[in-house]
Enzyme design. Structure first.
Site, mmCIF file in Angstrom:
data_model
loop_
_atom_site.group_PDB
_atom_site.id
_atom_site.type_symbol
_atom_site.label_atom_id
_atom_site.label_comp_id
_atom_site.label_asym_id
_atom_site.label_seq_id
_atom_site.Cartn_x
_atom_site.Cartn_y
_atom_site.Cartn_z
ATOM 1 N N GLY A 220 23.586 7.279 101.934
ATOM 2 C CA GLY A 220 23.295 7.129 100.517
ATOM 3 C C GLY A 220 23.318 8.483 99.815
ATOM 4 N N SER A 221 22.497 8.601 98.810
ATOM 5 C CA SER A 221 22.546 9.795 97.961
ATOM 6 C C SER A 221 22.127 11.078 98.668
ATOM 7 C CB SER A 221 21.666 9.592 96.727
ATOM 8 O OG SER A 221 22.176 8.522 95.974
ATOM 9 N N THR A 222 21.499 10.961 99.835
ATOM 10 C CA THR A 222 21.147 12.210 100.534
ATOM 11 C C THR A 222 22.405 12.991 100.889
ATOM 12 O OG1 THR A 222 21.130 11.128 102.703
ATOM 13 C CG2 THR A 222 19.024 11.251 101.535
ATOM 14 N N LYS A 224 24.719 13.647 98.968
ATOM 15 C CA LYS A 224 25.105 14.500 97.837
ATOM 16 C C LYS A 224 24.817 15.963 98.118
ATOM 17 C CE LYS A 224 24.641 10.762 94.505
ATOM 18 N NZ LYS A 224 23.647 9.996 93.733
#
Lengths: 486, 467
Positions: A220-222, A224
């Protein structure tokens, strides 16, 4: 007749020589092969007849020990607080059909006392006439942190890892659901086989060590953080570089559009800086950034953090993967940790650790030292640098962004009083209308220590469909960091 | 006046005493060690048993001082050490069998072997006292032969004969069972020696020459054919492969030493090959043994009844013992069937390691070579042949058993001398040792001192004759 007698005596000597050679072959030359033969019941029995050494935590707590019992197997392996440490210790078993796992398996030679490092101990035992005893394995795991991570996850499935970014010592490694190693170490082979079969058949996969292996998770966004690292390392972007941040990002050659969480808007102007995009975890901005930086650069950056690399801590860590042969649409999705990215919580903790530690990634490890039966250290795990995935400058920039996420962004619930906390949350959609796997990766810095934490909770945890990394996983990360610095 | 000094004719009794104390000490240590390993306690009767054993052994030593002061000083200590080591191992196995709840017959092996050890030592003492000169045995070759043959045939007799483990080699007298063939081998060795020493000149006479080998005359072939037939009889009717081999091997070696004709060995080997063919054709268990020898690790052979399971388990035991062994009482020799008899060598290998096994084999070699040394030293042909035969018996038994369990040759049952469980064999081997001691006393005794004869008058007479 004397000459004939001498000849007969020579022949007899030759016969004895044949016996000596045969014995040497059996007991020395081919001994290893014979010992390892699956039909050799002695080797099988020997493994439990040994006073197997203990596994101890960093504070000296005994996690696994052997106790003399009065049955065929001589020693019973006992796991104090077995479920809590199951993913670390694993188990030994007397049942041939069940294979040992965890440190019980990989540190077997030390625990059994057969390791090379224990050679002199064995020589001493021979001369002292002592029954050979196993060595001890001292872990880096800190029981209070381990317990905090266990409690934080509560009833949820998932995993949590905490490790010291400056030394690489793993302070906590929790996986849920788990199992009781005592049940597998029991001395009733049939019951053990039945228990094992039930654990294997369990759809919740309690035997998986989710922190380092199993089916792995979408980050997920981790992820990024890694996309941002690739962008910063490329030299084309800085923290204040303006990114395109539309409400919906057109994906090339695709009818789909990439939107933000809850189809919200990141920026009224449709543009924002990299730092701002990180704080609010803007999907469209990072999707755009990913396409700008390119799949190859992101993949290379991921690899520097440890993706695709074999690592043993000394448990074998399943390599995390970043997909290959991506088109631009897939690149955009991969850049925000969707599509086919698969990671272990440990890999994400390593990423955070490198960022928080000025770009230097220390080798994560679970074993502090190997000791002989008298608990004298025979081998110590050296603190070592595994790699430098990013420059100190990039690290500092990313660290600042992470602190901002914890101060004003999605990771506010990861904050701990008296500790500088940086965080990044993630909410990975697994499939349409299914609860997401939610993440928080964070670091805490205080008292001269930096500790990296990764928490993943499956299916949104107690909040189910409404679960997000910031609401579910961030408080868990906070309690783990609280236990570390408390 | 010249005095002839006896060559190396030290009696060596003090050396023997020292070696005996060493052998006893080692045996007692082994005994204590196995008991401590199993029960953490010394055996309750250890002091009495060790004291009694010491008294008996020292008594034999004193009898040698009295009746055979020049007997070889190494033979007795070596036999005591081997017997003591065997006892400790058997005791260790008995303790384990008891723990596992095995039947009485297995638990009782240690006490039985202890009784037989006592009987053996007594028999050895009686032999040394009764037999003043080994040459008196030469007077009864045919009685020896008869005794030997009766011993071989007895197990076939109804009522007293007993079949065990597929071999019919036991007789039962009241509560005791006994393998008469063990004593037969001594009687037959005496007979062979007596017979061959009188017939050796005739048998050494040249017959036709064939392929460069001078064959004996056909009419001299009788005895070897008889020995062959008897051996085959033992094999066929009693299914005792080991004894059959031993008897034939003994005869061939003795006839070779007696006649100095290598052709006898060639003939012996050919007859042996014939015997092997017969055995192979007749018995599936011989075929099984060879199969187990060649392919022990094949899963099918390993699992078959009468397959290689026992052999391989013994090999595993030795392998797990490694260089230094698990330590006395700390291995798992009980996993190998018959660890106390046929497979005692692998049990010792497992617990004493390669080091221990090499030491044991070398100690045996010392015993056997002392036997051959005796044969070389003794002056009469009968003594030479008998000592050779007896020493060879010990060596051959060891080779057949140990070679069998270490895969040098196919497995055949015989008793490992002094080490393995088996009363009749122990008794017989103690008599063998007593005979070797007796012959060695003759071999090492200095010739009658020439200084006792006053040479002066003879020399003067000789001088007077000269012109």
């Amino acid at each position: 007749m004397n000459r004939e007698i001498r000849r007969v005596s020579l022949v007899v000597t030759a016969m004895f020589l044949a016996l000596l050679v045969a014995s040497s072959l059996i007991q020395y030359g081919a001994a290893g092969e014979l010992r390892d033969d699956a039909r050799n019941r002695r080797t099988f029995y020997d493994s439990f007849d040994r006073d197997r050494g203990p596994i101890t935590a960093a504070n000296g707590d005994v996690l696994a020990r052997s106790e003399k019992v009065d049955d065929n197997y001589s020693y019973q392996r006992i796991y104090a607080n077995g479920q809590l440490y199951a993913p670390v210790t694993g188990y030994t078993t007397i049942t041939a059909a069940v294979t040992a796992s965890g440190l019980e398996s990989v540190e077997n030679s030390v625990l059994q006392g057969t390791a090379d490092s224990l050679f002199w101990t064995r020589v001493q035992d021979i001369f002292m006439g002592k029954k050979p005893t196993g060595g001890a394995v001292e872990l880096t795991v800190v029981p209070s942190v381990q317990q905090a991570a266990w409690d934080a996850l509560g009833e949820s499935r998932g995993a949590a890892v905490a490790f010291d970014a400056k030394t690489g010592e793993i302070l906590a490694l929790v996986s849920k659901p788990t199992f009781d190693p005592n049940a597998l170490a029991a001395h009733d082979p049939e019951a053990v086989a039945a228990t094992y079969a039930a654990l294997e058949a369990d759809p919740a996969h309690p035997l998986y060590n989710r922190a380092i292996s199993g089916d792995l998770y979408a980050p997920g966004s981790t992820f990024k953080l890694i996309t941002a690292a690739a962008a910063l390392e490329s030299g084309l972007f800085q923290a204040d570089s303006q990114l395109e941040a539309p409400d919906a990002l057109e994906l090339p050659n695709s009818s789909k559009k990439l939107t933000n969480f809850g189809e919200s808007s990141c920026s009224s102007s449709g543009k924002m800086t990299l730092a701002e995009a990180m704080t609010v975890s803007c999907n469209t901005a990072f999707g755009w950034l990913g396409m700008e930086v390119g799949a190859d650069a992101i993949a290379a950056q991921a690899e520097k953090f440890g993706f695709g690399q074999n690592l043993s801590i000394p448990l074998r860590v399943q390599p995390s993967t970043f997909p290959t042969n991506l088109d631009r649409a897939q690149t955009a999705l991969s850049a925000i940790g969707q599509y086919n990215d698969r990671v272990t919580p440990l890999q994400m903790a390593m990423t955070v650790a490198a960022i928080a530690n000025g770009g230097r990634l220390m080798t994560p490890h679970l074993v502090r030292s190997e000791q002989d039966a008298e608990l004298r250290v025979v081998e110590e795990t050296a603190v070592a640098e595994l790699s430098r995935p990013i420059s100190a400058g990039t690290a500092a920039t990313l660290k600042e962004m992470m602190v901002a996420v914890a101060e004003d962004g999605t990771g506010r619930r990861a904050r701990v009083d008296g500790v500088t906390v940086g965080a990044k949350t993630g909410t990975a959609e697994t499939s349409e209308n299914a609860p997401p796997d939610v993440w928080t990766v964070a670091f805490g810095e205080a008292q001269g220590r930096i500790v990296a934490v990764a928490v993943v909770v499956e299916d949104g945890g107690p909040r189910g469909l409404d679960g997000t990394g910031g609401t579910v996983a961030a408080p868990m990360a906070a309690s783990i960091l609280g236990a570390v610095f408390g | 006046m010249a005095t002839v000094l006896p060559l190396g004719a030290k009696p060596g009794r003090w050396a023997e005493l020292l070696l005996l104390l060493f052998a006893l000490g080692l045996s007692f240590l082994a005994y204590a060690q196995v008991a401590l390993a199993a029960t953490d306690r010394l055996p309750a009767q250890m002091a009495v048993q060790c004291g009694g054993f010491t008294v008996l052994v020292i008594a034999v030593h004193l009898i040698l001082r009295w009746r055979a002061p020049y007997a070889d000083p190494v033979i007795l200590p070596v036999a005591v050490l081997l017997n003591g080591t065997g006892l400790a191992m058997i005791y260790r196995l008995a303790l384990r069998y008891e723990e596992l709840g095995a039947g009485d017959s297995q638990v009782a092996i240690a006490s039985k072997q202890l009784i037989w050890t006592v009987l053996g030592l007594v028999a050895a003492a009686v032999t040394v006292i009764w037999l003043r000169d080994h040459r008196s045995l030469r007077r009864f070759p045919y009685i020896s032969m008869l005794l030997g043959l009766i011993g071989l045939v007895a197990p076939l007799a109804p009522l007293i004969g007993l079949e065990n483990f597929g071999s019919r080699i036991w007789i039962r007298v009241g509560p005791l069972s006994f393998q008469p063939a063990e004593v037969s081998k001594i009687a037959l060795a005496i007979f062979f020696a007596g017979y061959l020493v009188t017939r050796r000149d005739a048998m050494a006479l040249a017959g036709p020459k064939f392929l460069g080998l001078r064959l004996p005359r056909l009419r001299d072939m009788g005895p070897i054919m008889l020995a062959w037939v008897v051996s085959l009889g033992v094999l066929i009717f009693e299914r005792d492969l080991g004894t059959s081999l031993l008897l034939f091997g003994l005869f061939v070696v003795m006839i070779y030493v007696a006649t100095n004709r290598p052709s006898w060995i060639v003939i012996g080997l050919l007859l042996f090959a014939g015997g092997v063919v017969v055995a192979w054709r007749l018995f599936t268990h011989v075929q099984n043994r060879v199969e187990a020898w060649l392919h022990p690790f094949d899963q099918a052979v390993f699992e078959a009844t009468g397959g290689s399971g026992q052999l391989v388990t013994g090999l595993f035991g030795m392998a797990n013992g490694g260089l230094f062994g698990a330590g006395l009482g700390r291995g798992r020799p009980e996993l190998t069937p018959l660890a106390y008899s046929d497979f005692i060598f692998t049990a010792l290998g497992e617990e004493l390691g390669l080091t221990g096994v090499v030491a044991l084999l070398l100690i045996y070699l010392v015993l056997v070579e002392r036997g051959f040394r005796t044969a070389i030293g003794i002056r009469d042909g009968f003594g030479k042949l008998l000592a050779t035969g007896l020493a060879f018996t010990l060596a051959f038994q060891l080779f057949v058993v140990v070679g069998g369990v270490t895969r040098v040759i196919p497995l055949t049952g015989l008793v490992t001398p002094f080490l393995a469980y088996g009363g009749s064999a122990l008794l017989a081997n103690w008599i063998v040792v007593a005979l070797l001691l007796r012959i060695s006393a003759g071999a090492r005794r200095p010739p009658p001192a020439t200084s006792e004869i006053d040479l002066a008058p003879i020399l003067q007479a000789e001088a007077a004759k000269r012109p």
